[in-house]
Structures are given as C-alpha cells and as structure tokens.
Design a protein around this motif. Sequence first.
Motif, mmCIF file in Angstrom:
data_model
loop_
_atom_site.group_PDB
_atom_site.id
_atom_site.type_symbol
_atom_site.label_atom_id
_atom_site.label_comp_id
_atom_site.label_asym_id
_atom_site.label_seq_id
_atom_site.Cartn_x
_atom_site.Cartn_y
_atom_site.Cartn_z
ATOM 1 N N SER A 9 0.839 -1.204 0.000
ATOM 2 C CA SER A 9 0.000 0.000 0.000
ATOM 3 C C SER A 9 0.873 1.253 0.000
ATOM 4 N N TYR A 10 1.977 1.181 0.708
ATOM 5 C CA TYR A 10 2.914 2.306 0.767
ATOM 6 C C TYR A 10 3.495 2.598 -0.608
ATOM 7 N N GLN A 11 3.913 1.556 -1.315
ATOM 8 C CA GLN A 11 4.471 1.734 -2.654
ATOM 9 C C GLN A 11 3.426 2.277 -3.625
ATOM 10 N N ALA A 12 2.202 1.771 -3.539
ATOM 11 C CA ALA A 12 1.126 2.256 -4.412
ATOM 12 C C ALA A 12 0.834 3.729 -4.160
ATOM 13 N N THR A 13 0.818 4.119 -2.902
ATOM 14 C CA THR A 13 0.576 5.529 -2.552
ATOM 15 C C THR A 13 1.673 6.421 -3.113
ATOM 16 N N LEU A 14 2.918 5.983 -2.967
ATOM 17 C CA LEU A 14 4.048 6.760 -3.482
ATOM 18 C C LEU A 14 3.979 6.900 -5.002
ATOM 19 N N LEU A 15 3.611 5.822 -5.676
ATOM 20 C CA LEU A 15 3.516 5.866 -7.142
ATOM 21 C C LEU A 15 2.492 6.902 -7.597
ATOM 22 N N ILE A 16 1.309 6.869 -7.004
ATOM 23 C CA ILE A 16 0.249 7.790 -7.420
ATOM 24 C C ILE A 16 0.619 9.231 -7.085
ATOM 25 N N GLU A 139 6.748 -5.211 -9.536
ATOM 26 C CA GLU A 139 7.444 -5.216 -8.245
ATOM 27 C C GLU A 139 8.673 -4.309 -8.283
ATOM 28 N N SER A 140 9.385 -4.309 -9.394
ATOM 29 C CA SER A 140 10.552 -3.423 -9.531
ATOM 30 C C SER A 140 10.129 -1.962 -9.567
ATOM 31 N N ILE A 141 9.014 -1.684 -10.240
ATOM 32 C CA ILE A 141 8.488 -0.311 -10.268
ATOM 33 C C ILE A 141 8.111 0.123 -8.861
ATOM 34 N N GLY A 142 7.487 -0.773 -8.097
ATOM 35 C CA GLY A 142 7.116 -0.459 -6.716
ATOM 36 C C GLY A 142 8.321 -0.234 -5.829
ATOM 37 N N ARG A 143 9.332 -1.087 -5.961
ATOM 38 C CA ARG A 143 10.550 -0.914 -5.160
ATOM 39 C C ARG A 143 11.271 0.377 -5.538
ATOM 40 N N GLY A 144 11.255 0.694 -6.828
ATOM 41 C CA GLY A 144 11.867 1.947 -7.269
ATOM 42 C C GLY A 144 11.170 3.145 -6.661
ATOM 43 N N ALA A 145 9.839 3.082 -6.582
ATOM 44 C CA ALA A 145 9.072 4.176 -5.966
ATOM 45 C C ALA A 145 9.443 4.332 -4.499
ATOM 46 N N GLU A 146 9.638 3.213 -3.823
ATOM 47 C CA GLU A 146 9.971 3.244 -2.406
ATOM 48 C C GLU A 146 11.321 3.904 -2.150
ATOM 49 N N ILE A 147 12.212 3.810 -3.126
ATOM 50 C CA ILE A 147 13.551 4.395 -2.980
ATOM 51 C C ILE A 147 13.584 5.841 -3.465
#
Length: 372
Positions: A9-16, A139-147
């Motif tokens: 959920s954290y990664q999805a929020t960051l992406l948007i 998953e890589s896109i999500g991890r990239g957003a987290e960083i």
Amino acid sequence: MKDNVRISSYQATLLIIAFRIVLAFSYQPAINAPPGNQDNWIMIFLSTIYSIILCVPMLILSNKFRDFTLIEYMKLIYGRTLGKIIGLFYSMVFLLFTIIFVSILVEILDSTMFPETPTWVTASMMLITCIYISYKGLESIGRGAEIFVPLILVVIAVIIILGINVLDFGVFLPILSDSSFKDINMGAIDIGTKFVGILILAMLAPYLDKRENLNKIFIKSLIYSILIVVSMIIVSQAALGIEQAKHANFPFFTFARLINVFEIVHRIESIYVVAWITSNVGKITGYLFFTTVALSQTFRKRENKVYIIPMSIIVFISSVLIKDKRSILAAKEPLNKISLFIALTSIFIIPLIALIVYFFRRDKLKGKTKSN
C-alpha cells in the motif's frame, strides 16, 4: 501474474503521488487555470472535493471487484465484445498519456539543457530506460518508488527551504479580492477532473498486498499530492510574481534557478534536474507498463511484455513527430481540452455507466466480485 506479484500500500501511494506531482514539477498547468491569480491555491484545495466525487464510481467498482483490474471488471460488466472495446479505449488512454509525457519531457530537455541535441536522441535515451524498467515488472516499479519518491520529495522540500529568501508572500494579498465563486469552482472542476491517478489505482488493485486498503490509498495519495502541488505553486508565484509565473514555461524550475547557495555551490538547479528527470522516467515507465498490461488483458495475452517494444516504438515516433512539428507546451488550450475530455470520459462517464449496469446485473455477477 496476480498470484505471485504484490505491491505494498505504501508503494502504491508513493507511485500515485509521484505521478500526480510530475506536472507541477514540470510546467504547472494549474497556475493558468481559473481564476488564474493569487487565489489559485484555494481553487486547488477545492478541487479535492470534485476529484473525490468524480472518482466515486470507479472506486466503488474497484472495491466490488478487488480481484480484477479496471480492464478485467469492465469486460465482466459490459460483456465480452463491448468490454473489449472499452479495454482498448483505456489502453489508448494510457498510451496517449505516455506520448504526452514523453513529448513534454523531451521539449523541456531540448529547450533548457540540450538545445543542439536532436529530438530522437533525447527521446530514445528516455525510452530505453523506461523499457528496461518495464521489463522488470510491477514489483521493480514499486521498489523503485519506495527508494526514489522519498528522495524526490526531499529535493522539493530542500529547494523550497533554500529559496525562502526570494519569496514574497505579499503577492497573495488580498485574498479572494479578484476571484469570483464561479471562477474558483470552474478551475476546481478542471483540476479535479484530471486526477487520473484513480486509473492507476484501479489497475493496481488486484496486486495490492492488502486490497482492503484501496480507499485509504486513494485518500492519502490525493491529499498528499494536493499539499505538495499547492506548496510548489505557492513558492513559484511568491518567487516570480503572479503574472510572471503564469507566463513562465517552467515556473518551479525558474524558481530553483534563482537560488544561490553559499559561494561554492552557486546553483541548486542541477539537483532539481536530477530529481525531475527521475520523476518523469518513473511516470513514463508506469504509464507504458500499464498500457501493455491493459492491452494484454484486453486481448487475453498471458504476458504484457510482448507489447512493450511495439508500444515504445509508437511512443517514440509520435513524440518525435509532435515535438518537431510544434511545441506541445505552447498549445495549452487544445491540450487542456483534449486531456479534460479524456479524463472525464475515462474516470467518470464510463465507470458511472458501468456502475449502473452492475446494479442491474449484480445477481449474475455476484460470484465474480470480492467475497464479503
């Protein structure tokens, strides 16, 4: 794919959030929206209400069909043939936004940093990076957003703090003296309609590790992105002046170039450029990826990867032709009308009709929705 791919959920929020703030990071179209004066920050806050209202139909459907993406539940609701047409429409929406984002990115790079570099070189460099990340998957896109997204937000905060001495908040006074209720609402509706982050969320829903957090992700990403966008617009107007900010192609970048830091580092703009390019690459990658996912689900292909190269070629050719033919940033009015129509149709009209159809077909579809 849904069985073994998960995004938090954290990664999805960051992406948007990142996808929403890129335009403000680039050329801030909200500055020129009605009322187009010192009260635009009020209008942007008000747009939150309209975004929520317009996104309610799609949000309800995504909650009802948590195991399905936007494309998949549209096919369930509308039926196979009509659902495939609608799936193709959403695929083209993602593709069109990808073309627009690449065109804007290339235009800004060419006009500010690489004026002698051919358009095709700049576009190909950006797209090669985006293709590589898209092949790595969600998953890589999500991890990239987290960083990278927290780093981008830190850069924005640092630029604002370092530029405090060039800000004149007196330009915002007197509040509401030059704005009508009608103008503020017109601008709020225009901005609220363009919260296409709901499309990304609707595509992400079945891949969330906690699908019950769908509404929380929507509200958090909407509110946080609005706060960031308002902050960037306020400092741009306070630094450049209300009228100058409206006529500047890249207001926040122009603000960053005004900042002098000590005697060694004379300009902060290089930090801005790195963060800005990173955010744009992330957004283009995301929209390219979801274009291919939408196509694969529309035509029942197991792998979205087969569409990445063909769609990238279309994006490349289109963006180069657009850029070489005319400035996309100078064509603000046509671009605004086109994006408004597409956004209104995709996030509200089609989902609203789908919600009505679902109401009448809910008994037949009951076994295909989420378990209660």
